[in-house]
Scaffold this motif. Structure first.
Motif, short mmCIF file in Angstrom:
data_model
loop_
_atom_site.label_atom_id
_atom_site.label_comp_id
_atom_site.label_asym_id
_atom_site.label_seq_id
_atom_site.Cartn_x
_atom_site.Cartn_y
_atom_site.Cartn_z
N ARG A 70 0.78 -1.22 0.00
CA ARG A 70 0.00 0.00 0.00
C ARG A 70 0.82 1.28 0.00
O ARG A 70 0.48 2.25 -0.68
CB ARG A 70 -0.91 0.00 1.20
N PHE A 71 1.87 1.34 0.77
CA PHE A 71 2.60 2.58 0.94
C PHE A 71 3.97 2.49 0.29
O PHE A 71 4.59 1.45 0.28
CB PHE A 71 2.75 2.91 2.43
N GLY A 72 4.45 3.61 -0.19
CA GLY A 72 5.72 3.61 -0.90
C GLY A 72 6.92 3.84 -0.03
O GLY A 72 7.74 2.95 0.16
N SER A 73 7.05 5.02 0.54
CA SER A 73 8.27 5.35 1.26
C SER A 73 8.16 5.03 2.75
O SER A 73 7.08 4.78 3.28
CB SER A 73 8.59 6.83 1.08
N PHE A 74 9.30 5.07 3.41
CA PHE A 74 9.39 4.75 4.84
C PHE A 74 8.53 5.70 5.66
O PHE A 74 7.82 5.27 6.58
CB PHE A 74 10.86 4.83 5.27
N SER A 75 8.57 6.98 5.34
CA SER A 75 7.80 7.95 6.12
C SER A 75 6.30 7.77 5.96
O SER A 75 5.53 8.16 6.84
CB SER A 75 8.21 9.38 5.73
N ASP A 76 5.85 7.18 4.88
CA ASP A 76 4.43 6.92 4.70
C ASP A 76 3.96 5.73 5.54
O ASP A 76 2.78 5.64 5.87
CB ASP A 76 4.11 6.62 3.23
N LYS A 77 4.85 4.84 5.90
CA LYS A 77 4.49 3.64 6.64
C LYS A 77 4.40 3.86 8.14
O LYS A 77 3.65 3.19 8.83
CB LYS A 77 5.51 2.53 6.38
N ILE A 78 5.17 4.81 8.65
CA ILE A 78 5.25 5.02 10.10
C ILE A 78 3.91 5.47 10.67
O ILE A 78 3.32 6.42 10.20
CB ILE A 78 6.34 6.07 10.42
N GLY A 79 3.44 4.74 11.67
CA GLY A 79 2.23 5.11 12.39
C GLY A 79 0.93 4.65 11.76
O GLY A 79 -0.13 5.03 12.22
N ARG A 80 0.98 3.83 10.74
CA ARG A 80 -0.25 3.40 10.07
C ARG A 80 -0.64 1.96 10.39
O ARG A 80 -1.81 1.67 10.57
CB ARG A 80 -0.11 3.53 8.57
N CYS A 81 0.31 1.06 10.44
CA CYS A 81 -0.01 -0.36 10.51
C CYS A 81 0.08 -0.88 11.94
O CYS A 81 1.17 -0.90 12.55
CB CYS A 81 0.94 -1.14 9.61
N THR A 82 -1.04 -1.30 12.48
CA THR A 82 -1.04 -1.81 13.85
C THR A 82 -0.33 -3.16 13.95
O THR A 82 0.19 -3.50 15.00
CB THR A 82 -2.47 -1.93 14.38
N GLN A 83 -0.30 -3.93 12.87
CA GLN A 83 0.41 -5.21 12.90
C GLN A 83 1.91 -4.98 13.12
O GLN A 83 2.53 -5.69 13.91
CB GLN A 83 0.19 -5.98 11.60
N CYS A 84 2.47 -4.02 12.48
CA CYS A 84 3.89 -3.70 12.68
C CYS A 84 4.14 -3.22 14.10
O CYS A 84 5.17 -3.55 14.70
CB CYS A 84 4.33 -2.65 11.68
N MET A 85 3.21 -2.44 14.65
CA MET A 85 3.37 -1.97 16.02
C MET A 85 3.31 -3.12 17.02
O MET A 85 4.08 -3.14 17.99
CB MET A 85 2.29 -0.93 16.34
N VAL A 86 2.45 -4.08 16.78
CA VAL A 86 2.37 -5.25 17.65
C VAL A 86 3.67 -6.05 17.57
O VAL A 86 4.18 -6.54 18.59
CB VAL A 86 1.14 -6.12 17.30
N GLN A 87 4.23 -6.19 16.39
CA GLN A 87 5.51 -6.89 16.24
C GLN A 87 6.60 -6.20 17.05
O GLN A 87 7.42 -6.86 17.70
CB GLN A 87 5.92 -6.95 14.77
#
Length: 90
Positions: free
Chosen positions: A9-26
């Motif tokens: 869904r997202f391209g750059s690193f800054s677009d990914k930060i703070g969006r995906c709760t799965q990554c936060m759980v990891q």
């Protein structure tokens, strides 16, 4: 360490930060594993290579988690504003 959702869904690193709760759980699981492991095994010998590696891993995962958690409320508000605009036809 991003999930498949972030990769698609997202391209750059800054677009990914703070969006995906799965990554936060990891990241929470990583922190819950790394810090007690370091405390239990390596707090007495902080200059060993293994101790330094765990410290770097713990610090990096904690920093990334904090960045996610700091941006999460802003991303949620921004996404809710966009959906309201779409519903109102703006």
């Amino acid at each position: 360490m991003s999930c498949q959702y972030c990769d698609r869904r997202f391209g750059s690193f800054s677009d990914k930060i703070g969006r995906c709760t799965q990554c936060m759980v990891q990241l929470v699981v990583m922190n819950a594993f790394i810090w007690p492991l370091w405390w239990w095994l390596y707090r007495d010998i902080p200059t060993s290579v293994e101790s330094i590696a765990l410290l770097f891993a713990g610090t990096a995962s904690a920093g990334l988690l904090m960045l996610h958690l700091l941006l999460y409320p802003f991303r949620k508000k921004y996404n809710s504003d966009k959906t309201e605009d779409k519903e109102s036809g703006l």
